[in-house]
Design a protein around this motif. Structure first.
Motif, PDB file in Angstrom:
ATOM      1  N   ALA A  40       0.831  -1.208   0.000  1.00  0.00           N
ATOM      2  CA  ALA A  40       0.000   0.000   0.000  1.00  0.00           C
ATOM      3  C   ALA A  40       0.867   1.261   0.000  1.00  0.00           C
ATOM      4  N   VAL A  41       1.926   1.256   0.803  1.00  0.00           N
ATOM      5  CA  VAL A  41       2.846   2.397   0.839  1.00  0.00           C
ATOM      6  C   VAL A  41       3.481   2.602  -0.538  1.00  0.00           C
ATOM      7  N   CYS A 123       8.021   5.503   4.340  1.00  0.00           N
ATOM      8  CA  CYS A 123       8.284   5.316   5.767  1.00  0.00           C
ATOM      9  C   CYS A 123       7.214   4.396   6.345  1.00  0.00           C
ATOM     10  N   ARG A 124       7.544   3.130   6.466  1.00  0.00           N
ATOM     11  CA  ARG A 124       6.584   2.153   6.983  1.00  0.00           C
ATOM     12  C   ARG A 124       6.873   1.859   8.452  1.00  0.00           C
ATOM     13  N   PHE A 125       5.942   2.261   9.333  1.00  0.00           N
ATOM     14  CA  PHE A 125       6.029   2.009  10.775  1.00  0.00           C
ATOM     15  C   PHE A 125       7.238   2.672  11.428  1.00  0.00           C
ATOM     16  N   GLY A 126       7.500   3.908  11.011  1.00  0.00           N
ATOM     17  CA  GLY A 126       8.556   4.681  11.639  1.00  0.00           C
ATOM     18  C   GLY A 126       8.049   5.865  12.445  1.00  0.00           C
ATOM     19  N   ALA A 152       3.515   6.801   3.822  1.00  0.00           N
ATOM     20  CA  ALA A 152       3.862   6.215   5.118  1.00  0.00           C
ATOM     21  C   ALA A 152       2.757   5.306   5.629  1.00  0.00           C
ATOM     22  N   ALA A 153       3.134   4.437   6.557  1.00  0.00           N
ATOM     23  CA  ALA A 153       2.183   3.586   7.277  1.00  0.00           C
ATOM     24  C   ALA A 153       2.443   3.725   8.763  1.00  0.00           C
ATOM     25  N   VAL A 154       1.350   3.811   9.534  1.00  0.00           N
ATOM     26  CA  VAL A 154       1.434   3.799  11.002  1.00  0.00           C
ATOM     27  C   VAL A 154       0.381   2.831  11.515  1.00  0.00           C
ATOM     28  N   THR A 273      -4.058  -3.731  11.794  1.00  0.00           N
ATOM     29  CA  THR A 273      -4.595  -2.669  10.958  1.00  0.00           C
ATOM     30  C   THR A 273      -3.663  -1.452  10.976  1.00  0.00           C
ATOM     31  N   ALA A 274      -3.379  -0.941   9.799  1.00  0.00           N
ATOM     32  CA  ALA A 274      -2.515   0.226   9.678  1.00  0.00           C
ATOM     33  C   ALA A 274      -3.230   1.323   8.892  1.00  0.00           C
ATOM     34  N   THR A 275      -2.823   2.557   9.151  1.00  0.00           N
ATOM     35  CA  THR A 275      -3.250   3.711   8.366  1.00  0.00           C
ATOM     36  C   THR A 275      -2.165   4.022   7.356  1.00  0.00           C
ATOM     37  N   ILE A 276      -2.570   4.150   6.086  1.00  0.00           N
ATOM     38  CA  ILE A 276      -1.646   4.503   5.015  1.00  0.00           C
ATOM     39  C   ILE A 276      -1.943   5.943   4.622  1.00  0.00           C
ATOM     40  N   VAL A 277      -0.932   6.796   4.690  1.00  0.00           N
ATOM     41  CA  VAL A 277      -1.116   8.209   4.353  1.00  0.00           C
ATOM     42  C   VAL A 277      -0.043   8.610   3.349  1.00  0.00           C
TER      43      VAL A 277
END
Length: 282
Positions: A40-41, A123-126, A152-154, A273-277
């Motif tokens: 997704a990122v 930036c994935r999970f940073g 990014a993903a959080v 579950t992650a948010t992709i922005v």
């Protein structure tokens, strides 16, 4: 001693160096679990065949190594505060024969690259762990070209992530964990809906999009899940370090009991579950 951004980064560097072996041990499982988030990122970064890409907080190499393998014409730089984690990524790149990857040990809030160097920054999970999120994002925006994307993903809300909240809630029940000051690094620090969109817009990014992506963390047994979490989850390790032997035994027993509700077709399946922005630099 006062807690400063630099002291947090120093501690994070030591912690992630220590956990590098665990991430290497569970690399295949981590890649399978995190694949939907990385894809997704990458998708929202809108890469071209000749893009130059920066992966910030790349850790053991993802999603940057996936980009390098998928698009051989792309040039990828993996950046992370932990030399130990990047060493794992470098070994993986060499094993895959990837010649289009470089590595940089650096902090996200002080990227050693010229303005407008990259077509996309990933930036994935940073973000959740950056002591200065806005400073880190300013650096990402500075180093991406006009028209380029920051993606990014959080992690989403605790209720959407029992893979972690199950353990963290049990730790809180059995130990006296001090409540961290608001805004300090933590797994769910960026989980509020719209939080990352506001952050990106404040940084001057446009065409900002935010969406949720979910998958399951799958393990064959409670023992496998517990071993995995001990090896890769820094937040869990910090909590267990504050517990005596009796409390650790109770925590493990309680977690194993609660895992029963996540059994499905002979395996444990814990929602993640992650948010992709993502946004575009003007």
């Amino acid at each position: 001693m006062a807690i400063t951004a630099d002291s947090i980064r120093d501690q994070q560097r030591l912690t992630w160096d220590r956990f590098a072996a665990g991430w290497k041990k569970w690399d295949a499982e981590l890649i399978a679990w995190h694949r939907p988030f990385g894809e997704a990122v990458i998708e929202d970064a809108r890469l071209r065949p000749d893009s130059v890409v920066l992966d910030v907080a790349a850790g053991s190499g993802e999603p940057g190594l996936t980009v390098a393998a998928l698009v051989p014409g792309v040039q990828v730089v993996l950046a992370d505060i932990s030399a130990g984690m990047l060493q794992v990524a470098e070994e993986k790149a060499a094993a895959q024969g990837l010649g289009n990857v470089r590595f940089s040990v650096c902090a996200a809030a002080d990227l050693p690259f010229d303005d407008g160097t990259f077509d996309a920054v990933l930036c994935r999970f940073g973000f959740m762990f950056f002591p200065e999120m806005r400073a880190a994002l300013r650096e990402m925006v500075r180093t991406v070209k006009p028209g380029g994307r920051v993606s990014a993903a959080v992690w989403g809300r605790p209720a959407e992530n029992p893979w972690a909240s199950l353990v963290l809630g049990t730790l809180a029940h059995h130990t006296e964990l001090p409540r961290p000051p608001a805004g300090t690094p933590g797994l769910f620090r960026c989980s509020a809906p719209g939080f990352m969109t506001r952050l990106f817009k404040e940084a001057g990014l446009v065409e900002v999009t935010e969406r949720s992506v979910s998958t399951d963390l799958v393990h064959s047994s409670p023992d496998s899940y517990w071993e995995f979490m001990e090896d890769i989850a820094t937040t869990m390790a910090a909590g267990l370090a504050n517990a005596d032997q009796h409390a650790r035994s109770l925590i493990r027993s309680d977690v194993f009991q609660m895992l029963g509700r996540y059994e499905h077709q002979g395996a444990l399946r814990l929602r993640s579950t992650a948010t992709i922005v993502a946004g575009t630099r003007v």
